[in-house]
Write a protein that holds these residues in place. Structure first.
Motif, mmCIF file in Angstrom:
data_model
loop_
_atom_site.group_PDB
_atom_site.id
_atom_site.type_symbol
_atom_site.label_atom_id
_atom_site.label_comp_id
_atom_site.label_asym_id
_atom_site.label_seq_id
_atom_site.Cartn_x
_atom_site.Cartn_y
_atom_site.Cartn_z
ATOM 1 N N THR A 2 -9.938 0.821 1.769
ATOM 2 C CA THR A 2 -9.026 1.496 0.862
ATOM 3 C C THR A 2 -8.418 0.398 -0.001
ATOM 4 O O THR A 2 -8.286 -0.741 0.448
ATOM 5 N N PHE A 43 0.730 5.308 -0.400
ATOM 6 C CA PHE A 43 -0.110 6.507 -0.482
ATOM 7 C C PHE A 43 0.575 7.539 -1.372
ATOM 8 O O PHE A 43 1.807 7.656 -1.353
ATOM 9 N N GLU A 57 -16.125 5.560 6.427
ATOM 10 C CA GLU A 57 -15.561 4.211 6.344
ATOM 11 C C GLU A 57 -16.486 3.204 7.011
ATOM 12 O O GLU A 57 -16.648 2.078 6.546
ATOM 13 N N ASP A 86 -11.400 -3.652 2.716
ATOM 14 C CA ASP A 86 -11.728 -2.978 1.456
ATOM 15 C C ASP A 86 -12.244 -1.558 1.697
ATOM 16 O O ASP A 86 -13.130 -1.070 1.014
ATOM 17 N N LYS A 94 0.857 -1.184 0.000
ATOM 18 C CA LYS A 94 0.000 0.000 0.000
ATOM 19 C C LYS A 94 0.894 1.235 0.000
ATOM 20 O O LYS A 94 1.661 1.473 0.942
ATOM 21 N N THR A 110 -3.747 0.745 8.480
ATOM 22 C CA THR A 110 -3.833 0.639 7.024
ATOM 23 C C THR A 110 -4.073 -0.808 6.606
ATOM 24 O O THR A 110 -4.897 -1.080 5.729
ATOM 25 N N ARG A 151 -7.603 -1.641 7.145
ATOM 26 C CA ARG A 151 -8.434 -0.963 6.154
ATOM 27 C C ARG A 151 -8.420 -1.670 4.817
ATOM 28 O O ARG A 151 -9.443 -1.784 4.150
ATOM 29 N N VAL A 152 -7.214 -2.141 4.414
ATOM 30 C CA VAL A 152 -7.121 -2.828 3.124
ATOM 31 C C VAL A 152 -7.873 -4.160 3.201
ATOM 32 O O VAL A 152 -8.607 -4.531 2.284
#
Ligand SMILES: Nc1ncnc2c1ncn2[C@@H]1O[C@H](COP(=O)(O)OP(=O)(O)OP(=O)(O)O)[C@@H](O)[C@H]1O
Ligand SMILES: [Mg+2]
Lengths: 272, 266
Positions: free
Chosen positions: A65, A20, B162, A63, A18, A56, A59-60
């Motif tokens: 980000t 950014f 989110e 889904d 990932k 992060t 979050r990945v």
């Protein structure tokens, strides 16, 4: 997609990157080449210094980000499909409650979106609030609660649709030691009873060791997994925190965080 | 920390209640009266408060009618402008293109001086009707409503978005469950600006001909007849009308959104 597996991993992360702001001069490599497989029912903790990409990674997986490179599967489904199918619940680092809803109606939100009836919703929410010991606050507003209480509401909400996977980002960070230990035991009990898989982010080494089947140690710049520490404490009880195995686990994680390849034999550390 | 600030605001709340402004107003009026009487100031320069008050009560029934007329114009314009502002804000928050298109447009409208607009609208519509005045008021109201509500719809915490995404919420659901409730305090902020502004707009729009029943017309004709005490009495009535509009909004806000201003920064 690729092979027909009989039993899927609960979570399967393969070659995940990932980055950014890729290409610009404030580019940040938050995750580099993450490989992680989590078995159904397994409890995994992510630990590492601030900014190493723990949130992060969650979050990945959820889904929320996209991945820059690599793949994420939840129960054999790609991350977007898993999200659509509500295969996970998430508790964020911030409680993220809606001020205009009562505590109970915050917990009801995921059920509401699933179209569950008013009465069932209410019953389920009250059940969950009892679980996190906030029954008395069901009709209060979030801003009337302390930070730790808000966090417990968020946990109740993440459990609402009874997902097989829970992603938890420092959920107990704001709790006092006693509440924290009680919540830890509650969480372990929920896992055992429902067979949930958990990925749990924490900054507390004892917490990671006490809860987990495996502790994943990460390091920053670029965010990566440096060690995996398996924990074999067996059934947790009041004395678990006093055992030598527990202390050995704590030591092993601490060493791994310092970047040392530990020497001690049990538990072993798998260098990556 | 947060309980301490809450206690503080409660304490200052008592002192910032209605009494200090009333005290200051009384002192101010007394000083004004003494000044006018002592220096023998002529009414066309500055009438004494006693003269204004006398006029206020002799003209009371006419004043009621005038305030009702102008208040009705302001109310109609406020409702229309608010509805239009809301629709534009919903579109702007939904479609980024609309946002880019509509924001300069709304800003442009806000920059149009009402004075330039009124005679034109008077010619476009029937000058003997209320319509041009309502339209002027609507345009004035539109901008603060649009800007504030759009901000409320868009300024949602990323983590809340989110959360909605993690629950696989459709954008329409997110609008209903998150964006609109989030925009309600912003809506009231806009309305608190727009409501007194609507009264001013409705009143100033009366200076350009048409029916003579409103507060604006009365002020103009009293001043033209050198009845300065009466002119000022109508100004006072206008202030009271604007204040009532504002206070009604504040009351509705208190009643409907108890969470406003209570959000903790966590
Ligand atoms: N939306 C974003 N845009 C740019 N950079 C980001 C973004 N989100 C995170 N980062 C960067 O990615 C890195 C990892 O952030 P992340 O929040 O995952 O860390 P963390 O391990 O959860 O830290 P903490 O323990 O403080 O919560 C940080 O350097 C951060 O600045
Ligand atoms: Mg984090």
């Amino acid at each position: 997609m690729s092979s027909v597996q009989t039993s899927h991993q609960a979570v399967d992360v393969q070659g995940l990157w990932k980055i950014f702001n890729e290409g610009s001069n404030n580019e940040v490599t938050a995750l580099s080449d993450i490989n992680l497989s989590v078995k159904p029912g397994e409890f995994i903790s992510l630990i590492g210094p601030s900014g190493c990409g723990k949130s992060t990674l969650l979050r990945v997986i959820g889904d929320l980000t996209g991945a820059t490179r690599g793949e994420v599967f939840i129960a054999g489904e790609t991350a977007p499909v898993a999200r659509e199918k509500q295969l996970y619940g998430i508790a964020f680092q911030q409680a993220a409650l809606f001020d205009w809803r009562t505590v109970r109606r915050n917990v009801e939100l995921p059920l509401e979106l699933q179209g569950l009836g008013k009465k069932e919703r209410r019953e389920r929410a009250l059940e969950l609030l009892e679980l996190v010991q906030l029954s008395d606050f069901a009709e209060h507003r979030p801003w009337e609660l302390s930070g730790g209480m808000q966090q417990r509401v968020a946990i109740a909400r993440s459990l609402a649709v009874d997902p097989p996977l829970l992603l938890m980002d420092e959920p107990f960070g704001a709790l006092d030691e006693m509440t924290r230990e009680r919540m830890q035991n509650e969480l372990l009990r929920i896992c055992q009873e429902t067979g949930k898989t958990i990925i749990f982010v924490t900054h507390s080494i004892p917490e990671a060791v006490y809860l987990s089947d495996r502790v994943i140690v990460m390091s920053p710049r670029p965010g990566r997994i440096t060690h995996t520490v398996p924990i074999e404490l067996g059934e947790r009880n009041e004395d678990t925190r006093e055992t030598d195995t527990f202390y050995a686990g704590v030591t092993a994680v601490r060493e791994a965080l310092r970047g040392r390849s530990a020497s001690a034999s049990p538990p072993r550390i798998e260098e990556l | 920390m947060s309980t301490q600030t809450a206690a503080q605001s409660r304490r200052t709340g008592r002192f910032s209640g209605i009494w200090p402004p009333i005290l200051i107003a009384v002192l101010f009026l007394a000083a004004w009266q003494i000044f006018v009487v002592a220096r023998d100031i002529q009414p066309y320069l500055l009438p004494a408060p006693s003269l204004i008050v006398t006029n206020f009560f002799t003209d009371l029934s006419l004043m009621w009618a005038a305030a009702f007329y102008t208040g009705t114009t302001a109310f109609l314009g406020l409702v229309l402008g608010t509805v239009l502002g809301l629709v534009m804000a919903l579109l702007a928050s939904r479609f980024i293109v609309v946002n880019h298109l509509v924001t300069p447009l709304a800003a442009g409208l806000a920059a149009v001086p009402i004075i330039a607009l009124t005679p034109i609208l008077n010619n476009m519509f029937n000058i003997t009707s209320r319509t041009p005045r309502v339209l002027v008021t609507m345009i004035i109201v539109l901008f603060p409503m649009f800007v504030n509500v759009t901000r409320g719809l868009l300024q949602v915490k990323p983590v809340q978005l989110e959360l909605m995404r993690s629950m696989n919420a459709h954008p329409r659901t997110t609008l209903k469950v998150l964006r609109i409730p989030n925009a309600i305090p912003f809506f009231f902020t806009g309305l608190k600006v727009a409501a007194p502004l609507a009264v001013i707009a409705a009143l100033v729009a009366e200076y350009f001909g048409g029916p003579q029943e409103g507060l604006g017309s009365r002020i103009a004709s009293a001043a033209a007849n050198t009845a300065y005490g009466r002119a000022w009495a109508y100004v006072v009535a206008s202030i009271i009308t604007g204040l009532i509009f504002y206070l009604v909004v504040v009351a509705v806000e208190k009643w409907t959104t108890p969470w406003t201003g209570r959000t903790r920064s966590t």
